[in-house]
Write a protein that holds these residues in place. Structure first.
Motif, PDB file in Angstrom:
ATOM      1  N   UNK A 100       0.858  -1.191   0.000  1.00 27.74           N
ATOM      2  CA  UNK A 100       0.000   0.000   0.000  1.00 27.74           C
ATOM      3  C   UNK A 100       0.888   1.233   0.000  1.00 27.74           C
ATOM      4  N   UNK A 101       0.930   1.932  -1.131  1.00 29.09           N
ATOM      5  CA  UNK A 101       1.765   3.131  -1.261  1.00 29.09           C
ATOM      6  C   UNK A 101       1.179   3.992  -2.375  1.00 29.09           C
ATOM      7  N   UNK A 102       1.099   5.296  -2.143  1.00 29.89           N
ATOM      8  CA  UNK A 102       0.515   6.181  -3.156  1.00 29.89           C
ATOM      9  C   UNK A 102       1.492   6.489  -4.288  1.00 29.89           C
ATOM     10  N   UNK A 103       2.767   6.139  -4.122  1.00 36.42           N
ATOM     11  CA  UNK A 103       3.785   6.386  -5.139  1.00 36.42           C
ATOM     12  C   UNK A 103       3.848   5.187  -6.097  1.00 36.42           C
ATOM     13  N   UNK A 104       3.460   5.413  -7.357  1.00 36.13           N
ATOM     14  CA  UNK A 104       3.400   4.333  -8.344  1.00 36.13           C
ATOM     15  C   UNK A 104       4.756   3.652  -8.525  1.00 36.13           C
ATOM     16  N   UNK A 105       5.825   4.444  -8.593  1.00 30.63           N
ATOM     17  CA  UNK A 105       7.158   3.873  -8.805  1.00 30.63           C
ATOM     18  C   UNK A 105       7.574   2.986  -7.633  1.00 30.63           C
ATOM     19  N   UNK A 106       7.254   3.433  -6.427  1.00 28.50           N
ATOM     20  CA  UNK A 106       7.592   2.622  -5.251  1.00 28.50           C
ATOM     21  C   UNK A 106       6.804   1.317  -5.266  1.00 28.50           C
ATOM     22  N   UNK A 119      -3.850   3.288  -2.147  1.00 24.68           N
ATOM     23  CA  UNK A 119      -4.325   4.007  -0.958  1.00 24.68           C
ATOM     24  C   UNK A 119      -4.801   3.019   0.098  1.00 24.68           C
ATOM     25  N   UNK A 120      -4.915   3.521   1.322  1.00 20.60           N
ATOM     26  CA  UNK A 120      -5.427   2.690   2.415  1.00 20.60           C
ATOM     27  C   UNK A 120      -6.867   2.276   2.142  1.00 20.60           C
ATOM     28  N   UNK A 121      -7.657   3.200   1.616  1.00 19.66           N
ATOM     29  CA  UNK A 121      -9.061   2.889   1.320  1.00 19.66           C
ATOM     30  C   UNK A 121      -9.180   1.774   0.291  1.00 19.66           C
ATOM     31  N   UNK A 122      -8.320   1.819  -0.725  1.00 17.63           N
ATOM     32  CA  UNK A 122      -8.347   0.773  -1.752  1.00 17.63           C
ATOM     33  C   UNK A 122      -8.014  -0.589  -1.152  1.00 17.63           C
ATOM     34  N   UNK A 123      -7.073  -0.602  -0.224  1.00 24.05           N
ATOM     35  CA  UNK A 123      -6.741  -1.861   0.443  1.00 24.05           C
ATOM     36  C   UNK A 123      -7.918  -2.361   1.273  1.00 24.05           C
ATOM     37  N   UNK A 124      -8.543  -1.468   2.050  1.00 20.08           N
ATOM     38  CA  UNK A 124      -9.654  -1.872   2.905  1.00 20.08           C
ATOM     39  C   UNK A 124     -10.829  -2.418   2.096  1.00 20.08           C
ATOM     40  N   UNK A 125     -11.032  -1.884   0.906  1.00 16.50           N
ATOM     41  CA  UNK A 125     -12.120  -2.375   0.059  1.00 16.50           C
ATOM     42  C   UNK A 125     -11.910  -3.828  -0.341  1.00 16.50           C
ATOM     43  N   UNK A 142      -3.310   5.310  10.493  1.00 11.32           N
ATOM     44  CA  UNK A 142      -4.767   5.174  10.623  1.00 11.32           C
ATOM     45  C   UNK A 142      -5.237   3.813  10.104  1.00 11.32           C
ATOM     46  N   UNK A 143      -4.635   3.370   9.005  1.00  7.04           N
ATOM     47  CA  UNK A 143      -4.970   2.039   8.489  1.00  7.04           C
ATOM     48  C   UNK A 143      -4.568   0.963   9.488  1.00  7.04           C
ATOM     49  N   UNK A 144      -3.386   1.104  10.056  1.00 11.88           N
ATOM     50  CA  UNK A 144      -2.922   0.141  11.050  1.00 11.88           C
ATOM     51  C   UNK A 144      -3.893   0.065  12.223  1.00 11.88           C
ATOM     52  N   UNK A 145      -4.388   1.224  12.684  1.00  7.59           N
ATOM     53  CA  UNK A 145      -5.338   1.254  13.790  1.00  7.59           C
ATOM     54  C   UNK A 145      -6.650   0.563  13.414  1.00  7.59           C
ATOM     55  N   UNK A 146      -7.093   0.766  12.165  1.00  9.74           N
ATOM     56  CA  UNK A 146      -8.318   0.105  11.707  1.00  9.74           C
ATOM     57  C   UNK A 146      -8.147  -1.416  11.711  1.00  9.74           C
ATOM     58  N   UNK A 147      -7.002  -1.872  11.238  1.00  2.36           N
ATOM     59  CA  UNK A 147      -6.755  -3.311  11.173  1.00  2.36           C
ATOM     60  C   UNK A 147      -6.632  -3.928  12.560  1.00  2.36           C
ATOM     61  N   UNK A 148      -6.127  -3.147  13.517  1.00  2.63           N
ATOM     62  CA  UNK A 148      -5.952  -3.661  14.880  1.00  2.63           C
ATOM     63  C   UNK A 148      -7.282  -4.064  15.501  1.00  2.63           C
ATOM     64  N   UNK A 149      -8.383  -3.503  14.990  1.00 11.47           N
ATOM     65  CA  UNK A 149      -9.709  -3.835  15.514  1.00 11.47           C
ATOM     66  C   UNK A 149     -10.218  -5.168  14.955  1.00 11.47           C
TER      67      UNK A 149
END
Length: 209
Positions: A11-17, A37-43, A66-73
């Motif tokens: 999950x990274x917003x930089x295409x090259x990375x 994006x984090x949202x794309x991963x969560x979907x 924030x994504x990490x916190x969401x996953x922790x739940x």
């Protein structure tokens, strides 16, 4: 060892990375999915999918933390590896303190990242193995009648059959029959094995103070 069916979620917003990370993982035979994006991963998040998550700490919209916190739940989620720029190291440290298995600075060392990924995959496999065993124990427990569960608790507490019989106002032979059923249904070969099963359930559901 890590599961061959495991997926590296990037999950990274930089295409090259994203592309560089995907090529690196695929070069050693690892399965990859990338998300901008984090949202794309969560979907697309599936707690049943084994693997690990390589996560940029700073992204537009939902941040890596924030994504990490969401996953922790979630009951189960892949271990997190944070990748970060030099200025984001304090944030990466926070991510590790919140449970991330590692953080890697950009530009990353390929071998260091691969080593971290393999450690994360091993961690995921162990966690999923424990979760699977716990689910089996819970299923066995659910097969017990209320009386069998009552007897099991007394047995694990160290009470003798005679004492249990008096407490429940039943015959000792009835207690012995219930005890035998408990051992059979729980698939316990010994009292110590039964106790370990009960302790694993208590560790999973700690009592509040």
């Amino acid at each position: 060892m890590s599961n061959n069916a495991s997926t590296i979620f990037i999950v990274d917003d930089d295409t090259q990375v994203r592309q560089a990370l995907a090529l690196l993982m695929e070069s050693v035979g690892l399965q990859v999915q990338t998300f901008p994006s984090a949202d794309a991963y969560l979907e697309n998040f599936d707690p049943e999918s084994p693997g690990c998550l390589i996560l940029d700490v700073r992204m537009p919209g939902m941040s890596g933390l924030e994504l990490q916190a969401r996953l922790a739940a979630e009951i189960m989620h892949p271990p997190v590896i944070v990748i970060t720029g030099h200025g984001d190291v304090p944030m990466a440290v926070r991510a590790v303190q919140a449970g991330a298995v590692d953080f890697i600075e950009k530009p990353f060392n390929d071998q260091a990242l691969l080593d971290s990924v393999h450690r994360a995959l091993d961690t995921d496999a162990r966690q999923r193995g424990r979760a699977s065993k716990l689910a089996e124990v819970k299923a066995r427990l659910a097969s017990l009648t209320p009386r069998e569960q009552q007897v099991m608790k007394m047995v694990v507490a160290g009470k003798r059959n005679k004492v249990i019989a008096l407490d429940l106002s039943v015959s000792q032979s009835t207690v012995e029959a219930h005890r035998a059923k408990v051992m059979e249904k729980m698939q316990a070969q010994s009292l110590s094995e039964l106790m370990r099963m009960v302790l694993s359930l208590e560790d999973d559901n700690p009592h509040p103070d």
